[in-house]
Design an enzyme around this catalytic site. Structure first.
Site, PDB file in Angstrom:
ATOM      1  N   CYS A  26      -1.241  -1.200  -6.053  1.00 56.49           N
ATOM      2  CA  CYS A  26      -1.260  -2.287  -5.064  1.00 56.49           C
ATOM      3  C   CYS A  26      -2.623  -2.987  -5.051  1.00 56.49           C
ATOM      4  O   CYS A  26      -3.622  -2.391  -4.633  1.00 56.49           O
ATOM      5  CB  CYS A  26      -0.924  -1.704  -3.693  1.00 56.49           C
ATOM      6  SG  CYS A  26      -1.211  -2.798  -2.303  1.00 56.49           S
ATOM      7  N   CYS A  29      -4.331  -3.325  -1.641  1.00 55.01           N
ATOM      8  CA  CYS A  29      -4.799  -2.004  -1.200  1.00 55.01           C
ATOM      9  C   CYS A  29      -6.179  -1.725  -1.782  1.00 55.01           C
ATOM     10  O   CYS A  29      -7.063  -1.214  -1.077  1.00 55.01           O
ATOM     11  CB  CYS A  29      -3.824  -0.913  -1.629  1.00 55.01           C
ATOM     12  SG  CYS A  29      -2.157  -1.079  -0.944  1.00 55.01           S
TER      13      CYS A  29
END
Length: 98
Positions: A26, A29
């Site tokens: 991600c 993230c």
């Protein structure tokens, strides 16, 4: 681990807890990671960061209703205060520590 066990653990932590559902693949993230860790360090004793990898804890992510990541659950004194989705700014997150 299940939602009840996680929430019980969070209820024993003082102050604010950021419970982040994330994954290694991600991008947002990875952008938030250094900021979240720095905030935890800067506000030691007032903020705790708990991270859960959705690939390793799929059932737990489902129990929390996580549909997209990063998903940040903000707990204060063991109670869910807010859920935030997507990339967050430090400014936005600092309001939970005021």
């Amino acid at each position: 681990m299940d939602k009840g066990a996680v929430e019980q653990e969070l209820s024993s932590l003082p102050g604010v807890v950021f419970l982040e559902f994330r994954a290694d693949w991600c991008g947002p993230c990875h952008v938030m990671d250094p900021m979240l860790h720095a905030m935890e360090h800067e506000h030691k004793g007032k903020l705790t960061l708990k991270q859960i990898d959705v690939d390793q804890e799929r059932a737990l992510a489902q129990e929390f209703g996580v549909m997209s990541i990063p998903a940040l659950f903000v707990y204060r004194d063991g109670k869910l205060e807010q859920q935030l989705l997507g990339l967050q700014t430090k400014q936005n997150l600092l309001r939970f520590l005021a």
